[in-house]
Design a protein around this motif. Sequence first.
Motif, PDB file in Angstrom:
ATOM      1  N   UNK A   1      64.521   0.910  55.162  1.00 21.16           N
ATOM      2  CA  UNK A   1      64.550   1.248  56.587  1.00 21.16           C
ATOM      3  C   UNK A   1      65.890   0.863  57.206  1.00 21.16           C
ATOM      4  N   UNK A   2      66.201   1.518  58.307  1.00 21.88           N
ATOM      5  CA  UNK A   2      67.406   1.210  59.069  1.00 21.88           C
ATOM      6  C   UNK A   2      67.101   0.101  60.075  1.00 21.88           C
ATOM      7  N   UNK A   3      68.143  -0.555  60.543  1.00 18.56           N
ATOM      8  CA  UNK A   3      67.991  -1.504  61.646  1.00 18.56           C
ATOM      9  C   UNK A   3      67.783  -0.717  62.932  1.00 18.56           C
ATOM     10  N   UNK A   4      67.057  -1.308  63.880  1.00 18.17           N
ATOM     11  CA  UNK A   4      66.796  -0.623  65.145  1.00 18.17           C
ATOM     12  C   UNK A   4      66.928  -1.583  66.311  1.00 18.17           C
TER      13      UNK A   4
ATOM     14  N   UNK B   1      55.949  -6.981  59.269  1.00 17.03           N
ATOM     15  CA  UNK B   1      56.161  -5.709  58.581  1.00 17.03           C
ATOM     16  C   UNK B   1      57.151  -4.813  59.335  1.00 17.03           C
ATOM     17  N   UNK B   2      57.801  -3.920  58.591  1.00 22.75           N
ATOM     18  CA  UNK B   2      58.699  -2.973  59.243  1.00 22.75           C
ATOM     19  C   UNK B   2      57.916  -2.184  60.292  1.00 22.75           C
TER      20      UNK B   2
ATOM     21  N   UNK C   1      64.445  -5.567  71.966  1.00 23.50           N
ATOM     22  CA  UNK C   1      63.891  -6.045  70.704  1.00 23.50           C
ATOM     23  C   UNK C   1      64.663  -5.378  69.577  1.00 23.50           C
ATOM     24  N   UNK C   2      65.017  -6.202  68.588  1.00 24.33           N
ATOM     25  CA  UNK C   2      65.754  -5.700  67.434  1.00 24.33           C
ATOM     26  C   UNK C   2      64.928  -5.923  66.179  1.00 24.33           C
ATOM     27  N   UNK C   3      65.245  -5.111  65.166  1.00 20.86           N
ATOM     28  CA  UNK C   3      64.607  -5.259  63.859  1.00 20.86           C
ATOM     29  C   UNK C   3      65.668  -5.037  62.800  1.00 20.86           C
TER      30      UNK C   3
END
Length: 165
Positions: A85-88, A56-57, A77-79
Amino acid sequence: MSKTRGVLHVHSAPGALCPHVEWAIGGVLGVPVRLDWTAQAAEPNTHRTELAWSGPTGTAARLASSLQGWQRLRFEVTEEGTAATESVRYSYTPTLGIFHAVTGLHGDIMIPEDRIKHAVVTAALGTTDLVDALDSLLGRPWDDELEVFRHAAEDAPVRWLHRVV
């Protein structure tokens, strides 16, 4: 809740800490985790690993929160972003602590306007140097410290782990 995916790069962890890192990751993902650790050439007596995950986001934030604060642990860590949602990206080093950035479609760091305005004002007041403030907003101190660990990991395999829901 939206589903997304990302990658956790543990750049360095002392051997004794590796099982605890696996336990913390498993607690966030909701499944037991066994990672393939390899020696980290950039720092003697430490190990590195990578894990591609899906869930999940907000999973990246939960992973970063569960791992931050541990001495001699360095990670990123990337998402990936979703329709909502935005990438982080999160980066952590023991000396600098945690860095969080929202990233655009091509991986560029997106700095909110108010943070840039604050950097300009504090520089105008003589509190900080504008270049240093902008470098900090872009995560340059974290990149500088982690770069040697990233290069030591070139050609390393990435393992995918999917959360069971």
